[in-house]
Write an enzyme that holds these catalytic residues in place. Structure first.
Site, PDB file in Angstrom:
ATOM      1  N   SER A   1       0.850  -1.195   0.000  1.00  0.00           N
ATOM      2  CA  SER A   1       0.000   0.000   0.000  1.00  0.00           C
ATOM      3  C   SER A   1       0.879   1.236   0.000  1.00  0.00           C
ATOM      4  CB  SER A   1      -0.892   0.007   1.241  1.00  0.00           C
ATOM      5  OG  SER A   1      -1.501   1.274   1.386  1.00  0.00           O
ATOM      6  N   HIS A   2       0.323   2.373  -0.415  1.00  0.00           N
ATOM      7  CA  HIS A   2       1.043   3.644  -0.327  1.00  0.00           C
ATOM      8  C   HIS A   2       1.311   4.025   1.126  1.00  0.00           C
ATOM      9  CE1 HIS A   2       0.325   4.156  -4.531  1.00  0.00           C
ATOM     10  NE2 HIS A   2       0.777   5.397  -4.533  1.00  0.00           N
ATOM     11  N   SER A   3       0.527   3.426   2.036  1.00  0.00           N
ATOM     12  CA  SER A   3       0.620   3.795   3.444  1.00  0.00           C
ATOM     13  C   SER A   3       1.077   2.612   4.286  1.00  0.00           C
ATOM     14  CB  SER A   3      -0.763   4.282   3.905  1.00  0.00           C
ATOM     15  OG  SER A   3      -0.948   4.017   5.281  1.00  0.00           O
TER      16      SER A   3
ATOM     17  N   LEU B   1      -2.856   0.956  -5.445  1.00  0.00           N
ATOM     18  CA  LEU B   1      -3.085   1.649  -6.713  1.00  0.00           C
ATOM     19  C   LEU B   1      -1.832   2.360  -7.214  1.00  0.00           C
ATOM     20  CD1 LEU B   1      -5.174   4.912  -5.966  1.00  0.00           C
ATOM     21  CD2 LEU B   1      -3.871   3.680  -4.275  1.00  0.00           C
TER      22      LEU B   1
END
Lengths: 204, 136
Positions: free
Chosen positions: B13-15, B75
């Site tokens: 994930s981006h996080s 994404l």
């Protein structure tokens, strides 16, 4: 003929251009993206210049392959795998020759650009880096300066387009009226190539 | 399927907190036996938002038991980074697959399937099928 040193100088010139334009790239990206394009590319190309100095690859292909790999591992945004794929695929297409011609580079670069299209699924007119890279790849078959001019014109022509890929596409019509940051940085890359050719006395 | 190596799952994930929390959720919902190895690769090494090839590579190596590794992504750069790493050929364990699936639902389906001994194909299919769970 273009040797490994020419390609190292191209990458160094790109790092300098990205440094100089980082604020502008981030500003463009804050309009339609997530405001990190300048700093991401700055980090990436600084790392590229450093690794090329340290490892000094012996062939043009090896220079670009290493540069691409470094971008993928250091950028942290979508521009990392996209530019990384562009350089790595171009480098692989150049093979192991110690020197290459502009024609060979033009063909390899076109293969690199095609790989970017395949990775991101974008096409011409989607308001992405491809809008600068596709015309540049075509013009590179004729001259370095022509490629730089085509890339810049392609980047400027993204202003009226509506974004169809990446985060900017979520904005729909509100992406119209802004120049695409990725196409803008792609033009910097190709302009740095033309500058390197000019300074090194390579034919046009 | 006791004794057979399990498929590893990597959540990108981006996080960092999102990746960790989804890993925790998937492990929790798959509980009731030996859970397949799951690793989170979220954000940048400095804790910021983004995608790190280094963290992904490390996570994949940590869950590789020789039965393949299924990578689920959120994404943008997460998708592109994993694809670019797979194209390279030597940055991820053998038989690593990018799985096309919704991040949270796909992670749960993947961990449940891998924990019950499903092979990489079964894990991939279960995660992808999570796209079909309608909510209205």
């Amino acid at each position: 003929m273009l040797d490994a040193d020419f390609f190292r100088r191209w990458m160094a010139a790109t790092a300098t251009a990205v440094d100089r334009e980082a604020d502008r790239l981030t500003e463009l990206d804050s309009a339609i993206g997530d405001a990190d394009h300048g700093s991401n590319l700055q980090r990436g190309f600084t790392a590229v210049a450093a690794v090329l100095e340290k490892e000094a690859p012996a062939t043009p292909g090896a220079v670009l392959t290493l540069a691409g790999r470094q971008l993928i591992s250091t950028v942290g945004g979508a521009s990392g795998p996209l530019y990384g794929t562009l350089l790595r695929r171009t480098g692989k297409a150049l093979g192991e020759d110690a020197e290459v011609t502009r024609d060979q580079l033009a063909q390899a670069f076109a293969a690199g650009v095609a790989a970017v299209g395949q990775l991101g699924g974008a096409q011409a007119g989607d308001k992405t880096m491809l809008d600068a890279l596709l015309p540049a790849a075509e013009a590179l078959a004729s001259s370095f300066q022509g490629a730089a001019d085509a890339a810049r014109a392609g980047a400027e022509a993204t202003v009226p387009l509506q974004a169809r890929k990446g985060r900017a596409s979520y904005l729909g019509e509100r992406s119209i009226g802004h120049q695409d940051p990725g196409a803008t940085s792609a033009a910097l890359l190709v302009e740095a190539l033309a500058e390197t050719a000019r300074d090194g006395g390579a034919e046009a | 399927m006791s004794g057979a190596p399990q498929v590893g799952i990597v959540l990108v994930s981006h996080s960092g907190p999102v990746a960790e929390a989804v890993a925790e959720l998937a492990r929790g919902l798959a509980a009731g036996g030996v859970t397949a190895p799951v690793a989170a690769a979220g954000g940048l090494p400095n804790g910021g938002l983004g995608t790190s090839a280094e963290l992904i590579g490390r996570a994949a190596a940590s869950v590789d038991r020789g039965a393949g590794v299924a990578v689920l992504v959120d994404l943008g750069s997460a998708v592109l980074t994993v694809k670019a790493m797979l194209a390279e050929g030597d940055e991820l364990p053998e038989n690593t697959r990018l799985v096309d699936a919704p991040f949270v639902e796909g992670a749960v389906a993947a961990v449940v399937t891998a924990s019950s001994g499903g092979d990489i194909g079964a894990v991939e299919a279960a995660a992808s099928e999570a796209y079909g769970y309608r909510k209205t």
